[in-house]
Design a protein around this motif. Structure first.
Motif, PDB file in Angstrom:
ATOM      1  N   THR A   1      25.750  14.164 -45.376  1.00  0.00           N
ATOM      2  CA  THR A   1      25.022  13.837 -44.156  1.00  0.00           C
ATOM      3  C   THR A   1      24.983  15.087 -43.290  1.00  0.00           C
ATOM      4  O   THR A   1      25.892  15.926 -43.343  1.00  0.00           O
ATOM      5  CB  THR A   1      25.679  12.694 -43.374  1.00  0.00           C
ATOM      6  OG1 THR A   1      27.030  13.056 -43.045  1.00  0.00           O
ATOM      7  CG2 THR A   1      25.679  11.412 -44.193  1.00  0.00           C
ATOM      8  N   MET A   2      23.926  15.202 -42.518  1.00  0.00           N
ATOM      9  CA  MET A   2      23.757  16.337 -41.619  1.00  0.00           C
ATOM     10  C   MET A   2      23.700  15.788 -40.195  1.00  0.00           C
ATOM     11  O   MET A   2      22.840  14.961 -39.875  1.00  0.00           O
ATOM     12  CB  MET A   2      22.477  17.094 -41.970  1.00  0.00           C
ATOM     13  CG  MET A   2      22.243  18.349 -41.147  1.00  0.00           C
ATOM     14  SD  MET A   2      20.797  19.284 -41.749  1.00  0.00           S
ATOM     15  CE  MET A   2      19.454  18.243 -41.179  1.00  0.00           C
ATOM     16  N   GLU A   3      24.620  16.222 -39.358  1.00  0.00           N
ATOM     17  CA  GLU A   3      24.696  15.730 -37.984  1.00  0.00           C
ATOM     18  C   GLU A   3      24.489  16.898 -37.015  1.00  0.00           C
ATOM     19  O   GLU A   3      25.055  17.971 -37.206  1.00  0.00           O
ATOM     20  CB  GLU A   3      26.050  15.082 -37.721  1.00  0.00           C
ATOM     21  CG  GLU A   3      26.336  13.900 -38.637  1.00  0.00           C
ATOM     22  CD  GLU A   3      27.743  13.350 -38.476  1.00  0.00           C
ATOM     23  OE1 GLU A   3      28.495  13.904 -37.624  1.00  0.00           O
ATOM     24  OE2 GLU A   3      28.087  12.382 -39.175  1.00  0.00           O
ATOM     25  N   LYS A   4      23.685  16.633 -36.003  1.00  0.00           N
ATOM     26  CA  LYS A   4      23.451  17.675 -35.012  1.00  0.00           C
ATOM     27  C   LYS A   4      24.671  17.838 -34.130  1.00  0.00           C
ATOM     28  O   LYS A   4      25.249  16.854 -33.672  1.00  0.00           O
ATOM     29  CB  LYS A   4      22.233  17.326 -34.150  1.00  0.00           C
ATOM     30  CG  LYS A   4      21.670  18.509 -33.373  1.00  0.00           C
ATOM     31  CD  LYS A   4      20.295  18.229 -32.852  1.00  0.00           C
ATOM     32  CE  LYS A   4      19.678  19.484 -32.243  1.00  0.00           C
ATOM     33  NZ  LYS A   4      18.285  19.256 -31.805  1.00  0.00           N
TER      34      LYS A   4
ATOM     35  N   VAL B   1      21.050  15.580 -48.944  1.00  0.00           N
ATOM     36  CA  VAL B   1      21.530  15.603 -47.561  1.00  0.00           C
ATOM     37  C   VAL B   1      20.671  14.656 -46.729  1.00  0.00           C
ATOM     38  O   VAL B   1      19.458  14.842 -46.624  1.00  0.00           O
ATOM     39  CB  VAL B   1      21.457  17.024 -46.963  1.00  0.00           C
ATOM     40  CG1 VAL B   1      21.947  17.020 -45.514  1.00  0.00           C
ATOM     41  CG2 VAL B   1      22.273  18.004 -47.799  1.00  0.00           C
ATOM     42  N   TYR B   2      21.301  13.658 -46.152  1.00  0.00           N
ATOM     43  CA  TYR B   2      20.585  12.693 -45.317  1.00  0.00           C
ATOM     44  C   TYR B   2      20.786  13.042 -43.845  1.00  0.00           C
ATOM     45  O   TYR B   2      21.889  13.402 -43.423  1.00  0.00           O
ATOM     46  CB  TYR B   2      21.075  11.275 -45.599  1.00  0.00           C
ATOM     47  CG  TYR B   2      20.566  10.737 -46.920  1.00  0.00           C
ATOM     48  CD1 TYR B   2      19.346  10.074 -47.005  1.00  0.00           C
ATOM     49  CD2 TYR B   2      21.301  10.914 -48.089  1.00  0.00           C
ATOM     50  CE1 TYR B   2      18.871   9.593 -48.218  1.00  0.00           C
ATOM     51  CE2 TYR B   2      20.833  10.434 -49.304  1.00  0.00           C
ATOM     52  CZ  TYR B   2      19.618   9.772 -49.359  1.00  0.00           C
ATOM     53  OH  TYR B   2      19.150   9.302 -50.567  1.00  0.00           O
ATOM     54  N   TYR B   3      19.702  12.903 -43.089  1.00  0.00           N
ATOM     55  CA  TYR B   3      19.743  13.282 -41.673  1.00  0.00           C
ATOM     56  C   TYR B   3      19.161  12.180 -40.818  1.00  0.00           C
ATOM     57  O   TYR B   3      18.066  11.657 -41.098  1.00  0.00           O
ATOM     58  CB  TYR B   3      18.955  14.578 -41.457  1.00  0.00           C
ATOM     59  CG  TYR B   3      18.818  14.990 -40.003  1.00  0.00           C
ATOM     60  CD1 TYR B   3      19.944  15.299 -39.241  1.00  0.00           C
ATOM     61  CD2 TYR B   3      17.568  15.070 -39.402  1.00  0.00           C
ATOM     62  CE1 TYR B   3      19.832  15.673 -37.921  1.00  0.00           C
ATOM     63  CE2 TYR B   3      17.434  15.452 -38.073  1.00  0.00           C
ATOM     64  CZ  TYR B   3      18.572  15.750 -37.333  1.00  0.00           C
ATOM     65  OH  TYR B   3      18.451  16.110 -36.006  1.00  0.00           O
ATOM     66  N   ASP B   4      19.903  11.810 -39.786  1.00  0.00           N
ATOM     67  CA  ASP B   4      19.431  10.862 -38.783  1.00  0.00           C
ATOM     68  C   ASP B   4      19.000   9.569 -39.474  1.00  0.00           C
ATOM     69  O   ASP B   4      19.695   9.070 -40.351  1.00  0.00           O
ATOM     70  CB  ASP B   4      18.298  11.493 -37.974  1.00  0.00           C
ATOM     71  CG  ASP B   4      18.093  10.846 -36.622  1.00  0.00           C
ATOM     72  OD1 ASP B   4      19.011  10.159 -36.143  1.00  0.00           O
ATOM     73  OD2 ASP B   4      17.010  11.031 -36.034  1.00  0.00           O
ATOM     74  N   ASP B   5      17.838   9.020 -39.124  1.00  0.00           N
ATOM     75  CA  ASP B   5      17.404   7.753 -39.717  1.00  0.00           C
ATOM     76  C   ASP B   5      16.286   7.948 -40.727  1.00  0.00           C
ATOM     77  O   ASP B   5      15.518   7.033 -41.012  1.00  0.00           O
ATOM     78  CB  ASP B   5      16.944   6.784 -38.620  1.00  0.00           C
ATOM     79  CG  ASP B   5      15.752   7.306 -37.822  1.00  0.00           C
ATOM     80  OD1 ASP B   5      15.417   8.507 -37.979  1.00  0.00           O
ATOM     81  OD2 ASP B   5      15.162   6.531 -37.044  1.00  0.00           O
ATOM     82  N   HIS B   6      16.173   9.148 -41.294  1.00  0.00           N
ATOM     83  CA  HIS B   6      15.120   9.415 -42.273  1.00  0.00           C
ATOM     84  C   HIS B   6      15.424   8.699 -43.590  1.00  0.00           C
ATOM     85  O   HIS B   6      16.574   8.614 -44.019  1.00  0.00           O
ATOM     86  CB  HIS B   6      14.976  10.917 -42.518  1.00  0.00           C
ATOM     87  CG  HIS B   6      14.476  11.667 -41.325  1.00  0.00           C
ATOM     88  ND1 HIS B   6      13.142  11.809 -41.038  1.00  0.00           N
ATOM     89  CD2 HIS B   6      15.150  12.293 -40.324  1.00  0.00           C
ATOM     90  CE1 HIS B   6      12.992  12.508 -39.914  1.00  0.00           C
ATOM     91  NE2 HIS B   6      14.206  12.809 -39.470  1.00  0.00           N
ATOM     92  N   CYS B   7      14.371   8.216 -44.239  1.00  0.00           N
ATOM     93  CA  CYS B   7      14.519   7.477 -45.491  1.00  0.00           C
ATOM     94  C   CYS B   7      14.954   8.385 -46.637  1.00  0.00           C
ATOM     95  O   CYS B   7      15.875   8.061 -47.370  1.00  0.00           O
ATOM     96  CB  CYS B   7      13.193   6.792 -45.833  1.00  0.00           C
ATOM     97  SG  CYS B   7      13.140   6.046 -47.480  1.00  0.00           S
ATOM     98  N   CYS B   8      14.295   9.508 -46.782  1.00  0.00           N
ATOM     99  CA  CYS B   8      14.520  10.398 -47.927  1.00  0.00           C
ATOM    100  C   CYS B   8      15.511  11.506 -47.568  1.00  0.00           C
ATOM    101  O   CYS B   8      15.713  11.816 -46.392  1.00  0.00           O
ATOM    102  CB  CYS B   8      13.203  11.030 -48.363  1.00  0.00           C
ATOM    103  SG  CYS B   8      11.969   9.832 -48.925  1.00  0.00           S
ATOM    104  N   PRO B   9      16.123  12.120 -48.575  1.00  0.00           N
ATOM    105  CA  PRO B   9      16.992  13.264 -48.291  1.00  0.00           C
ATOM    106  C   PRO B   9      16.247  14.334 -47.510  1.00  0.00           C
ATOM    107  O   PRO B   9      15.099  14.669 -47.834  1.00  0.00           O
ATOM    108  CB  PRO B   9      17.376  13.768 -49.689  1.00  0.00           C
ATOM    109  CG  PRO B   9      17.271  12.565 -50.562  1.00  0.00           C
ATOM    110  CD  PRO B   9      16.103  11.785 -50.023  1.00  0.00           C
TER     111      PRO B   9
END
Length: 291
Positions: free
Chosen positions: A285-288, A215-223
């Motif tokens: 992807t995880m979106e707020k 799960v990728y969140y925002d602009d973070h490199c790693c899951p």
């Protein structure tokens, strides 16, 4: 990218290897805006390319040839009771990471590092903490007027002093240590900049090797996390169909073609959107949620 030429040394073979390496580099990086850091961390090999410039799929030995009695980290397998060298796990604030038996998979058990600066504290208004590449904790501090003697770096329009950590805007997976002569436009070639190696295999082996999706969140490199399949998952079928099982994503009981997705999961704070984009793993992807 790791060299593909380790077995070739002379003549035409060397040239072929260089060409292959360049081809894979182009396939792996050029024009692909789908996060693939999980595959790179696991040392999966890109295969083919699609219209969007991404690999068609990845080959991941740690998934297809997984030995439940071994642990895996950064492309290497570890036998039971074998320790990962401390210098490799220090960036994750861990030491003494040993492979231990578990159910359903062997997994690492690590000792967490609590940095001295977290307890003693640093006078942030009068001092800066200084770091070295690939280290969890600061290696020193500079205070008072001594800070005026330090080289300055401009990164993302912010001023940093020599020894401080920075994160170039050009590459979300790059970390740099400020030093004299730093140039943000050349960060990729700076010896004091280094790429992040994600540590999820150290802490989430049960999820990674039990069918979960990164799960990728925002602009973070790693899951940010790994989502396990749920009985409530519902498939939304895309346009593509294939008879080639290598071009599908296995996610729990579901077999997903490229372009297939799940009905989004909405929680109190976030919305999870999961799909099959680059096999063999589905990814999310995880979106707020907007208020």
């Amino acid at each position: 990218m790791h060299s593909l030429c380790r077995h070739y040394h002379i003549g035409g073979n060397m040239l072929k290897c260089i060409c292959l390496g360049l081809l894979l580099l182009v396939i792996d990086t050029f024009g692909c805006d789908i996060p693939t850091r999980h595959y790179k961390t696991m040392k999966c090999v890109p295969v083919g390319s699609n219209a969007s410039g991404c690999p068609s799929r990845y080959e991941c030995p740690s998934l297809t040839n997984h030995d439940n009695s071994k642990c895996y980290f950064n492309g290497k397998s570890y036998a039971l009771n074998e320790q990962v060298p401390n210098e490799l796990v220090n960036p994750y604030c861990s030491v003494l990471c040993y492979c231990q038996s578990g159910s359903p998979f062997a997994k690492f058990v690590c000792t967490h590092i609590d940095c001295p600066e977290f307890f003693n504290g640093i006078d942030r208004q009068n001092c800066i903490a200084t770091y070295k590449p690939d280290r969890c904790c600061s290696t020193g501090s500079v205070c008072g007027d001594d800070r005026k003697k330090l080289a300055r770096c401009i990164n993302q329009n912010k001023v940093s002093l020599a020894g401080e950590r920075m994160y170039p805007s050009s590459n979300k997976c790059l970390k740099c240590i400020c030093h004299a002569g730093y140039n943000e436009t050349n960060a990729a070639n700076d010896p004091n900049c280094y790429e992040t190696v994600c540590g999820f295999e150290l802490f989430y082996a049960t999820q990674v090797y039990n069918g979960a999706a990164p799960v990728y969140y925002d602009d973070h490199c790693c899951p940010w996390e790994w989502r396990m399949p749920k009985d409530s998952d519902r498939l939304v079928t895309g346009k593509q169909k294939t008879k080639d099982s290598a071009l599908t994503c296995k996610y729990g009981k579901l077999t997903m073609n490229v372009g297939d997705s799940l009905v989004p999961e909405v929680t109190d704070q976030y919305t999870y959107k999961c799909s099959c984009q680059i096999p063999p793993l589905a990814q999310c992807t995880m979106e707020k949620n907007k208020k």
